[in-house]
Design an enzyme around this catalytic site. Structure first.
Site, PDB file in Angstrom:
ATOM      1  N   GLU A  94      -9.023  -0.598   1.426  1.00 49.02           N
ATOM      2  CA  GLU A  94      -8.287   0.298   0.537  1.00 49.02           C
ATOM      3  C   GLU A  94      -8.566   1.762   0.869  1.00 49.02           C
ATOM      4  O   GLU A  94      -7.658   2.603   0.823  1.00 49.02           O
ATOM      5  CB  GLU A  94      -8.647   0.009  -0.926  1.00 49.02           C
ATOM      6  CG  GLU A  94      -8.296  -1.381  -1.420  1.00 49.02           C
ATOM      7  CD  GLU A  94      -6.794  -1.602  -1.598  1.00 49.02           C
ATOM      8  OE1 GLU A  94      -6.025  -0.651  -1.356  1.00 49.02           O
ATOM      9  OE2 GLU A  94      -6.402  -2.713  -1.981  1.00 49.02           O
TER      10      GLU A  94
ATOM     11  N   GLU B  73       6.858  -3.296  -2.210  1.00 50.72           N
ATOM     12  CA  GLU B  73       7.280  -4.062  -1.040  1.00 50.72           C
ATOM     13  C   GLU B  73       8.795  -4.260  -0.965  1.00 50.72           C
ATOM     14  O   GLU B  73       9.387  -4.209   0.124  1.00 50.72           O
ATOM     15  CB  GLU B  73       6.566  -5.419  -1.012  1.00 50.72           C
ATOM     16  CG  GLU B  73       5.108  -5.353  -0.636  1.00 50.72           C
ATOM     17  CD  GLU B  73       4.220  -4.821  -1.761  1.00 50.72           C
ATOM     18  OE1 GLU B  73       3.123  -4.305  -1.466  1.00 50.72           O
ATOM     19  OE2 GLU B  73       4.644  -4.911  -2.939  1.00 50.72           O
TER      20      GLU B  73
END
Length: 596
Positions: free
Chosen positions: A199, A498
């Protein structure tokens, strides 16, 4: 007129008649020849090929796929293939793109899309202003309680670094300057604490590198911060196999220890560290992440498919699950994008990508019974001879639609590609991309709020028994015959990016207006249900309820990815051309480059 009189004279003799006929025929032939020799435009030439369906080539591709030795002899496989109707529809998409190119005129509705783009810009400012008011400098933002939270004692610039290039690309220059100045004057990575290697790389390192590039590659402070962070994170790569642990120490000491790492996480560091190596000249950054890929290339797979864990001690894949959702997704994404990033100069990545996509089509892609929705399922019990197909698809999998289209054209628009150059595999990838994107949109449009759940299941008939798998009718998004099932624990929405990412890629490549319209519907649903009157946006707990209950969190990727992709979707595709840039998995656009 005098010429003809002289030619014909007063008589009607045979010679004169023959001569006249000869001249007339000659003139006609010359005329036909002149017509034939008129230059045919490039687009007209391409249009002649646009109706071609390479049946023989595609059948050969399908036979080769079927003839490959199966990873699981007792597994029925998905048996998905592009239909003749889908082939014809793709031809129409190609022809429409070529015709738009031939007209060379701006679409009539560009004013409308410019207005919608401004609304996304306003939403970006709305999200930033709330964060800046309540939690400026904090890593995370909780808009309901109006507070910030750090991942380490002093924070690592998680939020600001992640959204910085979005502020720049959307024209929020004052907001960008405030965020940039904070990072340059206040942020330090010299502090105790552990962070997620994955991350922190994709959000903070990727954000710093992208902001450095888009600000003109002159802001040495941003590059210095990226280099400092990269040096601290790189300590994690010093393991026996090179496979890093999932966490990194900001003040490293000793030797890192890794046991089991997520496949996606260790294979989704490469774009960032390679670009950092290019900018700084420190090739060790590149060597670290290339070593990871070398290990992954050598590790046994299932027909190109990798389980979702890597054993860092043996350097082999581990676990019983194969999926393109969590812990698997960006492994496949970065196979393609590493090849594109270095201007297609490293063919090993492309070869692994194509092998993986062959496995996806052979084992994971199927079509639902009623709505005929194409989706990507999962494999469980992969280490057994009789693996189990699970008709489950995370929203995360929706990245694949854009990735397939990107791989099929290398980022080029269909209007710039001679149709004859699209191979049967390219065409199949484009068809699958469009089908998957439509399925992902059903995950939004079939709900009461117009927003997608975190993951869904599909109605599915077991290919062995021929019986439909039992499900709870209460889970159906559309009654009575809907194929998408959302279980109670999966109905939350983090406003993930997405789907809009794939809409942006498909719009850039195909030019089809429908992808923009889909994006607008998602944006209006976000504005309606996730926007807080007091400022900011929230995640939602149940998108099947009206109104959906809220969660006290505004994810950084909502601003960094979702809003950025929406803004670009409503912009000219040339603003960030896919032929020159690759987006990391956190939507930070990094330029293509060559090592030399």
């Amino acid at each position: 007129m005098h010429f003809w009189r002289r030619l014909l004279g007063r008589g009607r003799g045979r010679r004169q008649t023959v001569l006249v006929v000869f001249l007339v025929v000659a003139i006609l032939l010359l005329g036909r020849h002149a017509v034939r020799r008129q230059p045919v435009s490039e687009v007209e030439s391409w249009l002649r090929d646009a109706d071609r369906i390479p049946k023989d080539e595609y059948n050969t591709l399908l036979l080769e796929r079927a003839d490959r030795q199966s990873a699981w002899p007792n597994y029925a496989g998905s048996k998905w293939r592009a239909t003749f109707e889908q082939q014809r529809e793709l031809n129409q998409v190609v022809k429409a793109a070529l015709l738009r190119r031939s007209k060379r005129t701006a679409p009539d509705n560009e004013i409308l899309w410019a207005q919608r783009r401004l609304q996304v810009k306003a939403a970006t400012k709305y999200a930033w202003d709330a964060y800046a008011r309540d939690a400026f400098g904090s890593d995370e933002y909780h808009p309901l309680s109006r507070r910030g939270e750090n991942m380490t004692q002093a924070g690592v610039g998680y939020f600001i670094a992640d959204v910085l290039d979005t502020l720049l690309l959307t024209g929020l220059t004052d907001e960008y300057k405030r965020g940039r100045d904070y990072l340059a004057s206040t942020l330090t990575f010299d502090q105790p604490g552990a962070v997620s290697l994955f991350e922190t790389t994709i959000r903070v390192l990727g954000g710093l590198l992208s902001a450095y590039h888009w600000s003109g590659e002159t802001d040495t402070k941003l590059l210095h911060l990226a280099d400092e962070l990269g040096g601290r994170l790189a300590w994690s790569f010093d393991t026996e196999t090179g496979i890093p642990p999932e966490t990194a120490q900001l003040r490293p000491s000793g030797k890192p220890h890794a046991f089991m790492s997520s496949t996606a996480e260790v294979a989704t560091l490469q774009l960032e560290f390679k670009y950092l190596a290019k900018l700084t000249g420190k090739q060790q950054y590149r060597k670290y992440v290339d070593r990871i890929m070398d290990v992954m290339f050598k590790a046994p797979k299932y027909d190109g498919l990798a389980p979702i864990y890597m054993d860092a001690t043996s350097g082999k894949f581990s676990g019983n699950e194969i999926r393109l959702g969590s812990r698997g997704d960006s492994y496949y994404e970065y196979l393609l994008k590493q090849w594109l990033q270095t201007r297609q100069s490293e063919p090993a990545f492309h070869a692994e990508y194509e092998a993986a996509m062959e496995g996806v089509k052979k084992y994971l892609v199927t079509v639902s019974p009623n709505q005929k929705l194409t989706y990507v399922g999962e494999i469980q019990q992969a280490t057994s001879d009789t693996p189990h197909f699970n008709p489950k698809m995370d929203h995360l999998v929706c990245f694949l639609a854009g990735n397939l289209a990107l791989g099929a054209t290398k980022g080029r628009a269909l209007s710039d590609i001679p149709p004859a150059q699209l191979s049967a595999r390219n065409r199949e990838d484009l068809i699958l991309a469009r089908e998957l994107a439509d399925t992902c949109m059903h995950m939004y449009l079939d709900t009461k709020t117009g927003l997608s759940p975190e993951l869904v299941y599909f109605r599915h008939t077991d290919p062995v028994t021929g019986k439909e798998i039992e499900f709870n009718k209460d889970d159906q998004l559309v009654l009575p015959e809907g194929d998408i099932l959302a279980r109670s624990g999966d109905r939350h929405s983090l406003l993930r990016p997405e789907t809009v990412e794939s809409l942006f890629v498909l719009w850039s490549i195909t030019g089809e207006e429908k992808w923009r319209e889909y994006g607008w519907r998602i944006f209006t649903a976000i504005e309606k249900w996730a926007k807080l009157p007091a400022g900011g946006y929230t995640s939602l707990r149940d998108i099947t309820a009206v109104p959906p209950p809220r969660e006290d969190k505004m994810e950084t990727f909502f601003v960094s990815e979702t809003l950025k992709y929406l803004y670009l979707l409503f912009s000219d595709p040339g603003s960030v051309p896919l032929t020159h840039y690759v987006f990391n998995t956190e939507a930070h656009p990094l330029p293509h480059f060559s090592w030399d």
